[in-house]
Design a protein around this motif. Sequence first.
Motif, PDB file in Angstrom:
ATOM      1  N   GLU A   3       0.862  -1.180   0.000  1.00 33.87           N
ATOM      2  CA  GLU A   3       0.000   0.000   0.000  1.00 33.87           C
ATOM      3  C   GLU A   3       0.902   1.234   0.000  1.00 33.87           C
ATOM      4  O   GLU A   3       1.769   1.369   0.866  1.00 33.87           O
ATOM      5  N   ASP A   5       1.428   5.492   0.108  1.00 40.59           N
ATOM      6  CA  ASP A   5       0.793   6.673   0.683  1.00 40.59           C
ATOM      7  C   ASP A   5       1.526   7.906   0.171  1.00 40.59           C
ATOM      8  O   ASP A   5       2.396   7.801  -0.695  1.00 40.59           O
ATOM      9  N   LYS A   6       1.185   9.055   0.716  1.00 39.09           N
ATOM     10  CA  LYS A   6       1.756  10.298   0.198  1.00 39.09           C
ATOM     11  C   LYS A   6       3.277  10.382   0.352  1.00 39.09           C
ATOM     12  O   LYS A   6       3.932  11.067  -0.413  1.00 39.09           O
ATOM     13  N   GLU A  59      -7.719   8.900   1.407  1.00 41.57           N
ATOM     14  CA  GLU A  59      -6.822   9.298   2.504  1.00 41.57           C
ATOM     15  C   GLU A  59      -5.656  10.152   2.019  1.00 41.57           C
ATOM     16  O   GLU A  59      -4.962  10.752   2.835  1.00 41.57           O
ATOM     17  N   ASN A  60      -5.423  10.168   0.715  1.00 41.91           N
ATOM     18  CA  ASN A  60      -4.292  10.899   0.132  1.00 41.91           C
ATOM     19  C   ASN A  60      -4.767  11.732  -1.056  1.00 41.91           C
ATOM     20  O   ASN A  60      -4.355  11.500  -2.196  1.00 41.91           O
TER      21      ASN A  60
END
Length: 120
Positions: A3, A5-6, A59-60
């Motif tokens: 996964e 993310d930013k 979420e990002n």
Amino acid sequence: MKELDKTTFYPTLSENSRLNVVCFWGMTCANCKAFLPKYQAFSEEKAKLANFYRFNATENPAISIEQRVRTLPTVLVFQGETQLQRFSGQIDLEELEAALYELDRDRPESENDNCLEEEK
């Protein structure tokens, strides 16, 4: 499947020369919930062809906006940080597979891991 993310999105894409496939999804997206198990199985079957990742778009949002992701799920295919292909909405994994084989054939021999002939 990893996964992203930013903080890991761009570094992960730029760290190797393989094709990188990223599925943008959302926790409340019904289509995503139906698609992700199929994408997971596909990623395991095609692991020699590309790196596969998930990215939670809700979420990002900043990266989702930068990548112009407006529909979930969206699958983007990258070479480094360069986007080569986009699939959105009702994603056909056979079309994705065909695109990955075509993109892999177009890469220089030095970047190609020659796994395609064995896999077919």
